[in-house]
Scaffold this motif. Structure first.
Motif, mmCIF file in Angstrom:
data_model
loop_
_atom_site.group_PDB
_atom_site.id
_atom_site.type_symbol
_atom_site.label_atom_id
_atom_site.label_comp_id
_atom_site.label_asym_id
_atom_site.label_seq_id
_atom_site.Cartn_x
_atom_site.Cartn_y
_atom_site.Cartn_z
ATOM 1 N N GLU A 53 0.274 3.006 -14.604
ATOM 2 C CA GLU A 53 0.309 1.610 -14.786
ATOM 3 C C GLU A 53 1.454 1.123 -13.759
ATOM 4 O OE1 GLU A 53 1.816 -1.504 -18.251
ATOM 5 O OE2 GLU A 53 0.187 0.043 -18.782
ATOM 6 N N GLY A 54 1.326 0.054 -12.929
ATOM 7 C CA GLY A 54 2.259 -0.395 -12.198
ATOM 8 C C GLY A 54 2.564 0.497 -10.683
ATOM 9 N N MET A 55 1.719 1.441 -10.535
ATOM 10 C CA MET A 55 1.929 2.098 -9.134
ATOM 11 C C MET A 55 1.275 1.418 -8.285
ATOM 12 S SD MET A 55 2.762 4.802 -7.774
ATOM 13 C CE MET A 55 3.108 6.046 -9.168
ATOM 14 N N VAL A 56 2.293 1.488 -6.952
ATOM 15 C CA VAL A 56 1.831 0.753 -5.636
ATOM 16 C C VAL A 56 0.591 1.428 -5.321
ATOM 17 C CG1 VAL A 56 2.476 0.413 -3.257
ATOM 18 C CG2 VAL A 56 4.271 0.707 -4.913
ATOM 19 N N TRP A 57 -0.322 0.371 -4.986
ATOM 20 C CA TRP A 57 -1.741 0.721 -4.901
ATOM 21 C C TRP A 57 -2.173 0.993 -3.218
ATOM 22 C CZ3 TRP A 57 -6.299 -3.308 -5.393
ATOM 23 C CH2 TRP A 57 -7.345 -2.644 -5.836
ATOM 24 N N GLY A 58 -3.255 1.343 -2.858
ATOM 25 C CA GLY A 58 -3.898 1.471 -1.785
ATOM 26 C C GLY A 58 -3.538 2.909 -0.829
ATOM 27 N N HIS A 59 -4.538 3.110 0.038
ATOM 28 C CA HIS A 59 -4.489 4.485 0.384
ATOM 29 C C HIS A 59 -4.908 4.643 1.914
ATOM 30 C CE1 HIS A 59 -7.947 4.922 -1.751
ATOM 31 N NE2 HIS A 59 -8.374 5.565 -0.922
ATOM 32 N N GLU A 60 -5.650 3.679 2.252
ATOM 33 C CA GLU A 60 -6.293 3.704 3.768
ATOM 34 C C GLU A 60 -5.310 2.808 4.492
ATOM 35 O OE1 GLU A 60 -8.738 5.876 3.964
ATOM 36 O OE2 GLU A 60 -9.680 5.653 1.862
ATOM 37 N N PHE A 61 -4.759 3.381 5.655
ATOM 38 C CA PHE A 61 -3.704 2.450 6.274
ATOM 39 C C PHE A 61 -3.504 3.172 7.732
ATOM 40 C CE2 PHE A 61 0.338 4.835 6.382
ATOM 41 C CZ PHE A 61 -0.124 5.759 5.720
ATOM 42 N N SER A 62 -2.741 2.010 8.466
ATOM 43 C CA SER A 62 -2.077 2.907 9.768
ATOM 44 C C SER A 62 -0.929 1.899 9.812
ATOM 45 C CB SER A 62 -3.180 2.725 10.836
ATOM 46 O OG SER A 62 -3.394 1.292 10.984
ATOM 47 N N GLY A 63 -0.225 2.530 10.692
ATOM 48 C CA GLY A 63 1.341 2.089 10.897
ATOM 49 C C GLY A 63 1.997 2.834 11.887
ATOM 50 N N GLN A 64 3.242 2.532 11.737
ATOM 51 C CA GLN A 64 4.279 2.941 12.925
ATOM 52 C C GLN A 64 5.653 3.768 11.950
ATOM 53 O OE1 GLN A 64 5.477 0.055 15.508
ATOM 54 N NE2 GLN A 64 5.762 1.448 17.004
ATOM 55 N N VAL A 65 5.830 4.901 12.650
ATOM 56 C CA VAL A 65 6.812 5.813 12.213
ATOM 57 C C VAL A 65 8.269 5.173 12.269
ATOM 58 C CG1 VAL A 65 8.018 8.084 12.258
ATOM 59 C CG2 VAL A 65 5.577 7.875 12.560
ATOM 60 N N VAL A 66 8.816 4.974 11.129
ATOM 61 C CA VAL A 66 10.103 4.515 11.176
ATOM 62 C C VAL A 66 11.297 5.500 10.989
ATOM 63 C CG1 VAL A 66 9.542 2.061 11.102
ATOM 64 C CG2 VAL A 66 9.993 3.191 8.899
ATOM 65 N N ALA A 67 11.105 6.490 10.164
ATOM 66 C CA ALA A 67 11.992 7.470 9.894
ATOM 67 C C ALA A 67 11.323 9.083 9.746
ATOM 68 C CB ALA A 67 12.902 6.974 8.467
ATOM 69 N N ILE A 68 12.054 10.003 10.113
ATOM 70 C CA ILE A 68 11.616 11.110 9.813
ATOM 71 C C ILE A 68 12.686 12.267 9.027
ATOM 72 C CG2 ILE A 68 9.539 11.197 11.638
ATOM 73 C CD1 ILE A 68 11.566 12.792 13.125
ATOM 74 N N GLY A 69 12.245 13.212 8.323
ATOM 75 C CA GLY A 69 13.095 14.069 8.074
ATOM 76 C C GLY A 69 13.620 15.170 9.081
ATOM 77 N N SER A 70 14.337 16.095 8.857
ATOM 78 C CA SER A 70 14.966 16.887 9.823
ATOM 79 C C SER A 70 14.355 17.768 10.158
ATOM 80 C CB SER A 70 16.110 17.480 9.254
ATOM 81 O OG SER A 70 16.032 18.223 8.040
ATOM 82 N N GLY A 71 12.984 18.159 9.315
ATOM 83 C CA GLY A 71 11.962 19.282 9.833
ATOM 84 C C GLY A 71 10.605 18.760 10.340
ATOM 85 N N VAL A 72 10.818 17.703 10.543
ATOM 86 C CA VAL A 72 9.674 16.915 11.180
ATOM 87 C C VAL A 72 9.565 17.190 12.685
ATOM 88 C CG1 VAL A 72 8.129 14.865 11.532
ATOM 89 C CG2 VAL A 72 9.071 15.262 9.303
ATOM 90 N N SER A 73 8.318 17.727 13.340
ATOM 91 C CA SER A 73 8.273 18.118 14.796
ATOM 92 C C SER A 73 7.125 17.480 15.233
ATOM 93 C CB SER A 73 8.305 19.597 14.899
ATOM 94 O OG SER A 73 7.163 20.050 14.412
ATOM 95 N N ARG A 74 6.146 17.053 14.782
ATOM 96 C CA ARG A 74 4.709 16.442 15.462
ATOM 97 C C ARG A 74 4.735 15.168 15.513
ATOM 98 N NH1 ARG A 74 0.465 19.370 11.922
ATOM 99 N NH2 ARG A 74 2.212 19.268 10.237
#
Ligand SMILES: [Zn+2]
Ligand SMILES: [Zn+2]
Length: 125
Positions: A53-74
């Protein structure tokens, strides 16, 4: 941030929500630019109701990367991306065989994790 949350059958609310924060080194935070309505969203909205109940909905999307974790390489900040909304464990027999869509613990954003009908969403790389 603003987000659309599903509280119950035919009970959607557009309201304030906590913005996702990078917590693990493999995570990618994405500014959502476009989101689509999936057939599964329609049945969940009208017939089944939310997993949580109350979960942010929706799962089909596109967008732009604004932040990444230290191990992200691709991907890097600024990349335009389409997100795979399913989350797999990477450890079970099916994952080890590369059958990620058959993961024994498969789950999806917008259901049990915050989804994409929001200003920002995060996913593992
Ligand atoms: Zn879908
Ligand atoms: Zn798995």
């Amino acid at each position: 941030m603003k987000a659309l949350k599903l509280y119950g059958k035919r009970d959607l609310r557009f309201e304030e929500s906590e913005e996702p924060v990078i917590e693990k080194n493999d995570e990618v935070k994405i500014k959502v630019r476009a989101a689509g309505i999936c057939g599964s969203d329609l049945s969940r909205y009208a017939k089944v109701g939310p997993y949580i109940e109350g979960m942010v909905w929706g799962h089909e999307f596109s967008g732009q990367v604004v932040a990444i974790g230290s191990g992200v390489s691709r991907v890097k900040i600024g990349d335009r991306v389409a997100g795979c909304p399913t989350l797999y464990c990477g450890k079970c027999d099916r994952c080890k065989k590369g059958l990620l869509s058959q993961c024994e613990k498969l789950t999806v954003i917008g259901a049990r994790h915050p989804g994409a009908f929001a200003e920002y969403v995060k996913l593992p790389e």
